[in-house]
Design an enzyme around this catalytic site. Structure first.
Site, mmCIF file in Angstrom:
data_model
loop_
_atom_site.group_PDB
_atom_site.id
_atom_site.type_symbol
_atom_site.label_atom_id
_atom_site.label_comp_id
_atom_site.label_asym_id
_atom_site.label_seq_id
_atom_site.Cartn_x
_atom_site.Cartn_y
_atom_site.Cartn_z
ATOM 1 N N GLU A 54 -1.149 4.400 -8.089
ATOM 2 C CA GLU A 54 -0.347 5.457 -7.069
ATOM 3 C C GLU A 54 0.328 6.233 -6.454
ATOM 4 O O GLU A 54 1.787 5.265 -6.804
ATOM 5 C CB GLU A 54 -0.959 4.781 -5.127
ATOM 6 C CG GLU A 54 -0.457 5.430 -4.094
ATOM 7 C CD GLU A 54 -1.765 6.246 -3.215
ATOM 8 O OE1 GLU A 54 -2.191 5.689 -4.032
ATOM 9 O OE2 GLU A 54 -1.669 6.782 -2.740
ATOM 10 N N LYS A 94 0.893 -0.941 0.005
ATOM 11 C CA LYS A 94 -0.497 -0.235 -0.386
ATOM 12 C C LYS A 94 1.256 1.565 -0.078
ATOM 13 O O LYS A 94 1.377 1.494 0.514
ATOM 14 C CB LYS A 94 -0.748 0.552 1.237
ATOM 15 C CG LYS A 94 -1.948 1.264 1.105
ATOM 16 C CD LYS A 94 -2.959 0.971 2.435
ATOM 17 C CE LYS A 94 -4.162 2.077 2.008
ATOM 18 N NZ LYS A 94 -3.340 3.245 2.038
ATOM 19 N N PHE A 102 -1.978 -0.548 -9.850
ATOM 20 C CA PHE A 102 -2.515 -1.645 -9.093
ATOM 21 C C PHE A 102 -3.487 -1.816 -9.961
ATOM 22 O O PHE A 102 -4.529 -3.003 -9.487
ATOM 23 C CB PHE A 102 -2.817 -0.881 -8.200
ATOM 24 C CG PHE A 102 -3.975 -0.037 -7.554
ATOM 25 C CD1 PHE A 102 -4.716 0.067 -7.991
ATOM 26 C CD2 PHE A 102 -2.780 0.996 -7.011
ATOM 27 C CE1 PHE A 102 -5.728 1.852 -7.373
ATOM 28 C CE2 PHE A 102 -3.753 2.054 -6.386
ATOM 29 C CZ PHE A 102 -4.935 2.369 -6.822
HETATM 30 P P1 ATP Z 1 -6.258 5.627 3.261
HETATM 31 O O1 ATP Z 1 -6.656 7.218 3.624
HETATM 32 O O2 ATP Z 1 -5.670 4.376 3.987
HETATM 33 O O3 ATP Z 1 -5.634 5.943 1.617
HETATM 34 P P2 ATP Z 1 -8.911 5.991 1.834
HETATM 35 O O4 ATP Z 1 -10.039 6.725 1.687
HETATM 36 O O5 ATP Z 1 -8.268 7.300 1.085
HETATM 37 O O6 ATP Z 1 -8.172 5.100 2.908
HETATM 38 P P3 ATP Z 1 -9.115 3.727 0.688
HETATM 39 O O7 ATP Z 1 -9.704 2.658 0.377
HETATM 40 O O8 ATP Z 1 -9.341 3.106 2.381
HETATM 41 O O9 ATP Z 1 -9.275 4.638 0.768
HETATM 42 O O10 ATP Z 1 -7.418 2.823 0.685
HETATM 43 C C1 ATP Z 1 -7.278 2.547 -0.234
HETATM 44 C C2 ATP Z 1 -6.638 3.643 -0.851
HETATM 45 O O11 ATP Z 1 -4.724 3.165 -1.436
HETATM 46 C C3 ATP Z 1 -6.725 3.659 -2.593
HETATM 47 O O12 ATP Z 1 -7.217 5.771 -2.583
HETATM 48 C C4 ATP Z 1 -5.120 4.189 -2.659
HETATM 49 O O13 ATP Z 1 -4.778 5.589 -2.547
HETATM 50 C C5 ATP Z 1 -4.299 3.536 -1.805
HETATM 51 N N1 ATP Z 1 -2.996 2.592 -2.530
HETATM 52 C C6 ATP Z 1 -1.719 2.571 -2.199
HETATM 53 N N2 ATP Z 1 -1.573 1.514 -2.901
HETATM 54 C C7 ATP Z 1 -2.620 0.431 -2.990
HETATM 55 C C8 ATP Z 1 -2.172 -0.409 -3.629
HETATM 56 N N3 ATP Z 1 -2.059 -1.230 -4.408
HETATM 57 N N4 ATP Z 1 -3.762 -1.070 -4.263
HETATM 58 C C9 ATP Z 1 -5.260 -0.612 -3.854
HETATM 59 N N5 ATP Z 1 -5.173 0.844 -3.513
HETATM 60 C C10 ATP Z 1 -3.899 1.349 -3.060
#
Ligand code: ATP
Length: 595
Positions: A302, A252, A342
């Protein structure tokens, strides 16, 4: 439809206190609208001129609107301004002054929706020298021949302050009821919206092509897809159990999400909030143009600052310096980005949303193969909790946020937080230390030393997606800087409403209600059960935890970060009731395991 009719509907919307009441009114609006105008009515109701990715702004400052009201009504600028200071709403000032104006009104001039929309577009498009006067004149002309009620919304609309609290889900449900008499089309409408991010377009397709047009809605290049979101879980065992024993586990990355669309040499980039960010990232655009092996493609990843010399990821704050409007090329030199891809949603004319993860991943790897700037996210496929934990620890060591596990069979689920993606971050280990994004629904007046700002705290809510309602979870009185307090006061004064907004569920009343519009990031020590807050109250069908009189609240909540509000999150992106319930259960689990 005439604009005065729409204004009457808006007035009703403003005074209704229930969400169902809102849907009923909006249903009538849509039923009475004609071909060619429903998209405009939807945009106006959303308070915009176009979907966010088109980046159309009104560019009309408050002072300009004040001047337009003055010209149109004959009251001096000072009179307009002093009444505005008293009322705190320039729309109501316009309504009042049009009523009292002694200027000869242009007789019986009735504006259609199309005319109002076109004038507003002209206001937004006029730029450069002299544009200020053009904008004022255009608005003044409309106000001069409007009814008092029309004037109220003609002023509020370009200022972005409609104060009706209508959300996307409310509009979709009302469209379903208007065209089918029932709610049954809501899911298909939501799907269409999630893959084009253009509510006006969804309304227009429904009106012109009916249900079948909506059901066969396809991904379109240069219309961003609303991003798939991840659920959260605290342990490898739970993640693998939820994913039927085996999952792909990706690093991530903590940068910013970027969705790239390419057709031939044309490339556009969109943010998580679907803004067009193409001009900010010329290095990524060049890489997509020249290093991606596809004629047409939509993929996402990302973007992250990466130091080639040390082979290290840059911290989030450094990466974020790339999000800027000036000095773009220099900054691109200083902080070169890598895009860790991703997912892929469209390839050479083919919609990939319904392909299983593994097939999408394979296509993605082929498309980005050999690129220097765009790399596939690092991942493993595992059925061992131990291996997952090791991969997680390695990611943390590299300075990353954690992992995102992906269900090998799952489709790309646009615009929804589902268990096909599950994230695990270091912060979930132990007590509650993940932050929550809360929606401001009201505020309190200050006492004592704070009274200088007359700001004493916020009433905040989470979003219950099932009910499309905001449920209160916390009153926040500490952690604000002086600057944040004064910013909050200014912002919130402009979205004050007379009574509890229809989509807010609350047992307590703050000193002032505000239209749910702003998100704040909050940290708390713990989630506790609460008799006073509505988060999670009620039945499971309605998204609650199952108890009628018990809600959930935050213990020791405080604002984090320097910004007063999160400009990158909409209220529907806030933490959901369901997430709070999960955090509560995870907390319990950790405590039991600690013993
Ligand atoms: P967070 O603040 O935890 O990033 P969020 O609400 O922005 O949360 P979430 O869906 O909860 O988004 O977490 C996924 C986020 O992580 C995605 O929006 C993306 O921007 C990021 N991300 C980073 N690496 C990856 C990956 N390998 N696959 C999917 N998402 C990823």
């Amino acid at each position: 439809m005439q604009f005065f009719e729409l204004s009457e509907y808006y007035s009703k919307l403003e005074s209704t206190s229930s969400r169902l009441g809102m849907i009923d009114i909006l249903k009538d609006v849509f039923k009475n609208s004609e071909k060619g105008e429903i998209d405009k009515i939807i945009y106006i109701t959303q308070g915009v001129l176009a979907p966010p990715f088109e980046g159309v702004e009104f560019g009309l400052a408050e002072k300009m609107a004040e001047e337009a009201v003055s010209i149109a009504t004959g009251f001096s600028k000072e009179e307009v301004n002093s009444l505005y200071k008293k009322k705190g709403d320039l729309g109501s000032v316009a309504e009042d002054l049009v009523q009292k104006s002694k200027l000869k009104r242009m007789s019986a001039r009735k504006y259609s929706i199309g005319e109002v929309y076109d004038s507003m577009l002209k206001i937004s498009r006029s730029s450069g020298e002299g544009s200020k006067n053009v904008k004022i004149k255009l608005l003044a002309e409309m106000i001069a021949s409007s009814t008092p009620l029309e004037a109220k919304y003609l002023v509020r609309y370009p200022l972005g302050e409609l104060r009706m609290g209508v959300g996307d889900a409310t509009i979709l449900e009302a469209l379903s009821v208007a065209f089918t008499g029932e709610r049954k089309l809501k899911e298909s409408l939501e799907r269409a919206y999630n893959i084009c991010s253009d509510l006006g377009l969804v309304g227009a397709v429904l009106m012109e092509k009916g249900e079948s047009g909506i059901k066969s809605f396809k991904v379109t290049l240069f219309k961003p897809i609303r991003p798939a979101l991840a659920e959260r879980m605290p342990t490898a065992e739970q993640i693998l159990e939820k994913m039927h024993g085996k999952a792909a586990v990706e690093q991530k990355y903590d940068g910013f999400r970027c969705q790239a669309h390419k057709s031939g040499k044309k490339v556009q980039l969109y943010s998580r909030r679907l803004e067009n960010i193409t001009s900010m990232f010329p290095d990524i655009v060049r890489a997509v143009q020249t290093e991606i092996k596809a004629e047409s493609v939509i993929f996402e990843g990302e973007a992250l600052g990466f130091n080639e010399a040390t082979n290290e990821f840059m911290p989030f704050q450094e990466t974020m310096q790339r999000k800027r409007k000036h000095g773009i090329e220099e900054m691109a030199g200083e902080i070169p980005l890598h895009l860790f891809a991703f997912d892929i949603m469209f390839l050479n004319g083919e919609d990939y949303l319904n392909q299983p993860y593994e097939k999408r991943r394979k296509a993605l790897e082929e498309v980005v193969a050999g690129s220097k700037t765009i790399k596939p996210s690092t991942r493993i496929i595992t059925s061992s909790p131990k291996e997952l934990d090791k991969f997680f620890e390695d990611s943390i060591e590299k300075g990353l946020e954690g992992i995102v596990a992906k269900d090998l069979e799952s489709h790309y689920i646009a615009g929804a937080r589902k268990f096909s993606w599950i994230k695990m971050k270091r912060s979930y280990m132990g007590k509650l230390s993940d932050t929550l994004d809360l929606v401001i629904v009201g505020y309190y007046l200050g006492r004592g030393s704070r009274s200088e700002f007359q700001f004493g705290g916020l009433l905040c809510a989470v979003y219950n997606k099932k009910r499309d309602m905001f449920e209160t979870v916390s009153r926040i009185g500490t952690g604000f800087t002086e600057k944040q307090m004064s910013e909050l006061k200014t912002l919130l004064d402009k979205s004050k409403v007379k009574s509890r907004p229809a989509r807010v569920d609350s047992l307590i009343a703050p000193d002032f209600w505000v239209e749910p519009r702003y998100v704040v990031t909050v940290k708390a020590d713990e989630i506790t059960k609460s008799p006073t807050h509505t988060c999670g109250r009620g039945s499971k069908e309605k998204g609650g935890a199952g108890e009628e009189d018990v809600g959930y609240a935050l213990r020791f909540p405080r604002i984090v970060g320097e910004e007063a509000v999160r400009s990158d999150k909409s209220v529907e992106d806030a933490t959901t009731t369901q997430e709070v319930l999960e955090m509560y259960n995870n907390q319990k689990r950790v405590r039991v395991e600690d013993k």
